[in-house]
Scaffold this motif. Sequence first.
Motif, PDB file in Angstrom:
ATOM      1  N   VAL A 135      37.022  20.401  77.148  1.00 38.16           N
ATOM      2  CA  VAL A 135      36.525  21.491  76.243  1.00 38.16           C
ATOM      3  C   VAL A 135      35.274  20.462  75.095  1.00 38.16           C
ATOM      4  CG1 VAL A 135      36.522  23.259  73.980  1.00 38.16           C
ATOM      5  CG2 VAL A 135      38.687  22.325  76.583  1.00 38.16           C
ATOM      6  N   THR A 136      34.015  20.418  75.570  1.00 34.97           N
ATOM      7  CA  THR A 136      33.117  20.090  74.403  1.00 34.97           C
ATOM      8  C   THR A 136      32.683  20.697  73.049  1.00 34.97           C
ATOM      9  OG1 THR A 136      30.746  20.241  76.100  1.00 34.97           O
ATOM     10  CG2 THR A 136      32.591  18.103  75.983  1.00 34.97           C
ATOM     11  N   PHE A 137      33.144  21.925  72.805  1.00 32.60           N
ATOM     12  CA  PHE A 137      32.784  22.919  72.094  1.00 32.60           C
ATOM     13  C   PHE A 137      33.999  23.124  71.266  1.00 32.60           C
ATOM     14  CE2 PHE A 137      32.554  24.448  76.042  1.00 32.60           C
ATOM     15  CZ  PHE A 137      33.227  25.326  76.189  1.00 32.60           C
ATOM     16  N   THR A 138      33.642  23.906  69.990  1.00 32.14           N
ATOM     17  CA  THR A 138      34.350  24.202  69.688  1.00 32.14           C
ATOM     18  C   THR A 138      34.369  26.753  70.322  1.00 32.14           C
ATOM     19  OG1 THR A 138      33.333  25.575  66.923  1.00 32.14           O
ATOM     20  CG2 THR A 138      34.302  23.021  67.314  1.00 32.14           C
ATOM     21  N   PHE A 139      35.880  27.145  70.025  1.00 37.72           N
ATOM     22  CA  PHE A 139      35.495  28.490  69.805  1.00 37.72           C
ATOM     23  C   PHE A 139      34.445  29.225  68.994  1.00 37.72           C
ATOM     24  CE2 PHE A 139      37.675  32.635  69.488  1.00 37.72           C
ATOM     25  CZ  PHE A 139      36.985  33.167  71.108  1.00 37.72           C
ATOM     26  N   THR A 140      34.020  28.853  67.605  1.00 35.17           N
ATOM     27  CA  THR A 140      33.491  29.134  67.379  1.00 35.17           C
ATOM     28  C   THR A 140      31.478  29.272  67.395  1.00 35.17           C
ATOM     29  OG1 THR A 140      34.413  29.256  65.144  1.00 35.17           O
ATOM     30  CG2 THR A 140      32.348  29.441  64.908  1.00 35.17           C
ATOM     31  N   GLU A 141      31.512  28.031  68.149  1.00 34.22           N
ATOM     32  CA  GLU A 141      30.536  27.641  68.645  1.00 34.22           C
ATOM     33  C   GLU A 141      30.151  28.145  70.167  1.00 34.22           C
ATOM     34  OE1 GLU A 141      29.645  22.396  67.193  1.00 34.22           O
ATOM     35  OE2 GLU A 141      31.021  23.062  69.002  1.00 34.22           O
ATOM     36  N   LEU A 142      30.768  28.206  70.288  1.00 32.41           N
ATOM     37  CA  LEU A 142      30.789  29.386  71.862  1.00 32.41           C
ATOM     38  C   LEU A 142      29.664  30.862  71.615  1.00 32.41           C
ATOM     39  CD1 LEU A 142      30.876  29.715  74.895  1.00 32.41           C
ATOM     40  CD2 LEU A 142      33.443  29.610  74.578  1.00 32.41           C
ATOM     41  N   LEU A 143      30.753  31.206  70.642  1.00 32.36           N
ATOM     42  CA  LEU A 143      31.040  32.774  70.583  1.00 32.36           C
ATOM     43  C   LEU A 143      29.127  32.997  69.484  1.00 32.36           C
ATOM     44  CD1 LEU A 143      33.686  33.629  68.591  1.00 32.36           C
ATOM     45  CD2 LEU A 143      33.132  34.398  70.555  1.00 32.36           C
ATOM     46  N   LYS A 144      28.758  31.562  68.518  1.00 36.14           N
ATOM     47  CA  LYS A 144      27.448  31.329  68.411  1.00 36.14           C
ATOM     48  C   LYS A 144      26.690  31.629  69.513  1.00 36.14           C
ATOM     49  CE  LYS A 144      28.187  31.558  63.787  1.00 36.14           C
ATOM     50  NZ  LYS A 144      26.907  33.044  62.957  1.00 36.14           N
ATOM     51  N   SER A 145      26.458  31.356  70.363  1.00 33.39           N
ATOM     52  CA  SER A 145      25.791  30.475  71.084  1.00 33.39           C
ATOM     53  C   SER A 145      25.106  31.447  72.327  1.00 33.39           C
ATOM     54  CB  SER A 145      25.985  29.285  72.211  1.00 33.39           C
ATOM     55  OG  SER A 145      25.908  28.765  71.196  1.00 33.39           O
ATOM     56  N   ILE A 146      26.494  32.561  72.347  1.00 35.39           N
ATOM     57  CA  ILE A 146      26.736  33.915  73.157  1.00 35.39           C
ATOM     58  C   ILE A 146      26.283  35.536  72.317  1.00 35.39           C
ATOM     59  CG2 ILE A 146      27.448  32.823  75.422  1.00 35.39           C
ATOM     60  CD1 ILE A 146      29.494  34.337  74.505  1.00 35.39           C
ATOM     61  N   ASN A 147      26.346  35.000  70.302  1.00 28.66           N
ATOM     62  CA  ASN A 147      26.212  36.390  70.092  1.00 28.66           C
ATOM     63  C   ASN A 147      26.961  36.931  70.082  1.00 28.66           C
ATOM     64  OD1 ASN A 147      24.705  37.049  68.098  1.00 28.66           O
ATOM     65  ND2 ASN A 147      24.142  38.895  69.235  1.00 28.66           N
ATOM     66  N   MET A 148      28.803  37.025  70.816  1.00 28.77           N
ATOM     67  CA  MET A 148      29.680  37.677  70.433  1.00 28.77           C
ATOM     68  C   MET A 148      30.894  37.302  69.005  1.00 28.77           C
ATOM     69  SD  MET A 148      30.086  37.630  74.307  1.00 28.77           S
ATOM     70  CE  MET A 148      31.383  39.074  74.731  1.00 28.77           C
ATOM     71  N   SER A 149      31.495  38.613  69.330  1.00 22.24           N
ATOM     72  CA  SER A 149      32.541  38.072  67.793  1.00 22.24           C
ATOM     73  C   SER A 149      33.751  38.321  69.230  1.00 22.24           C
ATOM     74  CB  SER A 149      32.573  40.020  67.044  1.00 22.24           C
ATOM     75  OG  SER A 149      33.016  40.703  68.132  1.00 22.24           O
ATOM     76  N   VAL A 150      34.747  38.168  68.328  1.00 21.41           N
ATOM     77  CA  VAL A 150      36.398  36.714  68.634  1.00 21.41           C
ATOM     78  C   VAL A 150      36.432  38.993  69.458  1.00 21.41           C
ATOM     79  CG1 VAL A 150      38.363  36.498  68.259  1.00 21.41           C
ATOM     80  CG2 VAL A 150      36.572  35.833  66.750  1.00 21.41           C
ATOM     81  N   CYS A 151      36.539  39.248  69.324  1.00 19.05           N
ATOM     82  CA  CYS A 151      37.361  40.350  69.525  1.00 19.05           C
ATOM     83  C   CYS A 151      36.439  41.171  70.667  1.00 19.05           C
ATOM     84  CB  CYS A 151      37.486  42.271  68.671  1.00 19.05           C
ATOM     85  SG  CYS A 151      38.051  41.186  67.238  1.00 19.05           S
ATOM     86  N   THR A 152      34.784  41.114  70.966  1.00 19.17           N
ATOM     87  CA  THR A 152      34.821  41.277  72.138  1.00 19.17           C
ATOM     88  C   THR A 152      34.663  40.199  72.418  1.00 19.17           C
ATOM     89  OG1 THR A 152      32.705  42.264  70.280  1.00 19.17           O
ATOM     90  CG2 THR A 152      31.998  42.215  72.745  1.00 19.17           C
ATOM     91  N   PHE A 153      34.390  39.041  72.086  1.00 15.44           N
ATOM     92  CA  PHE A 153      34.679  38.339  73.507  1.00 15.44           C
ATOM     93  C   PHE A 153      36.237  38.552  74.723  1.00 15.44           C
ATOM     94  CE2 PHE A 153      36.619  33.793  74.819  1.00 15.44           C
ATOM     95  CZ  PHE A 153      34.814  33.690  76.163  1.00 15.44           C
TER      96      PHE A 153
END
Length: 912
Positions: free
Chosen positions: A88-106
């Motif tokens: 894992v080379t990214f944070t969970f928040t960085e992933l969400l920002k990259s694909i434009n999704m919220s925590v719950c939607t993900f």
Amino acid sequence: MWHPGAAPAPRGPLSPLAMRGAFPRLEVGEADFVVLCDALKVSERVREKAWKTFESLSAADGALACNKKKKETWGVCIFIVAIDLDEVTFTFTELLKSINMSVCTFFQFLKEVDVNMDTVSTKVDSTVSRLKKKYDVLFALYHKFERTCGLIYLEQPSSEISAELSSVLVLKNYWITFLLAKGKVLQVEDDLVISFQLLLCVLDYFIKLSPPAMLKEPYKSSVSAVTVNGSARTPRRGQNRSSRTAKQLDTDTKIIEILCKEHDCNLDEVKNVYFTSFIPFLNSAGIVASNGLPEVEVILKQYDELYLKNKDIDARLFLNHDETLQPDVIACSQLERTPLKNNPDEEINIPQTPVRAAMNNIQQLIMILNSATDKPSDTLIMYFNNCTVNPKDSILKRVESFDHIFKKKFAEAVGQGWAEIGSQRYKLGVRLYYRVMESMLKSEEERLSVQNFSKLLNDNIFHTSLLACAVEVVVATYGRNSSQSDSTGAETDLSFPWILNVFDLKAFDFYKVIESFIRAEPSLTREMIKHLEHCEHRIMESLAWQSGSPLFDLIKQSKEREGQTDQPEPTSTLNMPLQHNHTAADLYLSPVKSPKKKASGPPLSATSTPDVQPAVNPQTQKPQKSTSLSLFYKKVYLLAYRRLHTLFLHLLSEHPDLEPLIWTLFQHTLQNEYELMRDRHLDQIMMCSMYGICKVKNVDLRFKIIVSAYKELCNTNQETFKRVLIREEQYDSIIVFYNLVFMQKLKTNILQYASSRPPTLSPIPPIPRSPYQFSNSPRRVPAGNNIYISPLKSPYKFSDGFQSPTKMTPRSRILVSIGESFGTSEKFQKINQMLCNSECQLKRSAEAGAAAPKPLKRLRFDIEGQDEADGSKHLPQESKFQQKLAEMTSTRTRMQKQKLNDGNDTSASEEK
């Protein structure tokens, strides 16, 4: 707005073009996929496997390959693969920002793309579970924090206050300081209660450093008083208020008392957190207060390091109400919304937030145990003295020994700074242990007319189980959704069955005390009764079937009884209602192994001692079976059929003839091939039984469909079907288990269902409601026009004591709370009228019937107005309503006794 820092990459940041040049042999994915991988700095191995995973998902579900969902699916695939490969080379928040999704939607989307059982591994499930818990706690805490600060600080303070001390800056400093403290000192980051107590410590510390002109009452007066008694202060810009000594800040408890009273927190616990964890954190983090606030850059830098290390959620973004952290319509967050009133004159019961609900449950438990003692009561001492062998010394020694063990284990799980908190919780458990033990012994004395319980009170496993159960109630009350935990057993998880490891207790032994514990403690909340019932289910479905469990020895001994090959519980008992009249003494002292020869006298009672034997009628000399094993199997059969029936309705409601066949195979396996349950789960046998019968009956039902429906059931864990024991230390999916193990063992039996002479069908067990009737369940008055008797609602407002119950919500029915003012006279007239009508109906039905009505197990009013409990008559001048109030008051105690005996509507003869 904060922008989360990037985690260190294996190499320096490269442009997409340069990145492609760095991997000349890798030509996978579309251009946008490559760009996403570059942004997340994933390795070559991750991007290659993620693209293959995407192709596999697209082939199974074409909708995932469409442009609208393509980027989200790429993100999910990268997330899955990176976790599985530990890259894992990214944070969970960085992933969400990259694909434009919220925590719950993900989380919801991840669940949808798991179309095959092997798409998302149990390792990923565990990571997602941890992220869910952390998000839920952070979301609840931030909204509580925001509302609390609104009650403390003025929105527009006087012009004297520096712009640097605006409410926005206050929120920012407090929240980030709290996040840093939580991450530094708390290992169990999903512990809502300790986290909130820590948040109160942060608020207390910084309120004392705030200018009084910023504060609302009563905080303003409290800070001003401290200022007068301590060092002088002015609210002007540039004034350094750090000159107040730490001792002055620490010894003043006025503000923390206000905070604890406002939020129904235990003051001693919060002060303990303050001095043992929060102050050491401030010192170790090097936080220096200046102008009433710490240097924001210092805490920002430290939190950023912590966030990048954990690679999870950037909780600073709550301050900006960032879209990635907002709940969705699917209501994945635990936070409840406050409903609007339909009628302005109608009192409404406002739903509780997770923090408020947790605090109320804790305070109710503490108030119940305030009257209990840390030592055995005089009544218990009397029982101890009546024993042939006095158990007092061994009991006290055992309690003291487990105090040290629990304190150590708690600190290992939560953090070394929390050892004293663990000790406090253990002491509450000890109080409950003594309280329940006394109640149990009183019930046994009433049942058996004996006072010598030497054998039971000198039984080490009984005491260990009872103490563990009491401590589990306390731990679960402080925990959040502990009965719903779907963790894969992380070392820092305090939820059940963590307590079994602490007390070195077998699950089957712990199971024996649960029902008697609930019976003996009528003040248990509905939530705690449900939690203990859930623990019982966990034990019956898997924990009791683990290797090393005494259950297998009991089954083996049962089969060897008198050289017979009888079953643990014959099918003939399946159509008999389950009677909950066994006590802990019956289960702990029931014979483990029956003698080979016929007994020469009457069998000993399960609770008899060498000195005291209750009178028993001589019977045919038949060796006793194990009561604990017999009752266990009956309960397992009931649980198994409930699960099967629920899943069957989801999948095969159009084939009702298949249900008895599936149940017969399921029950046969549990009874005759019980070794298949060793280190496995009840639901695994259930799903295999369903698949096997459908296969032999030519009904098209694939395992994939069974698993998809199973995932939607309550309290299920994906590990159940993704990780099944095949052979020693080898695990695979449930399909592999069916083919290599289940089918091989039961092939002959399964094929019989296709023949002209199928096996004899097992009787369907009756399905009662939960045997643990909850104390706050309303009871209906017979023929009573929607009139119900309901015990006082809980929880109680801590600051109000026990005098005022929580407000009820009169809607379609009129509710009466004994001890409170009721309302207008019109409401009394309505109730009088309804009660008169009910009484007339009962009289008419009694006169019309030739025979006396069958006694009801449910609570009912006496037809003639005579009190059923004490036989007292009412004066003729009393109103109908007064009579009913008197009856309702006298029946409340009996409601508590009846709550566990209302599981079956069928009245059957009880077992002796």
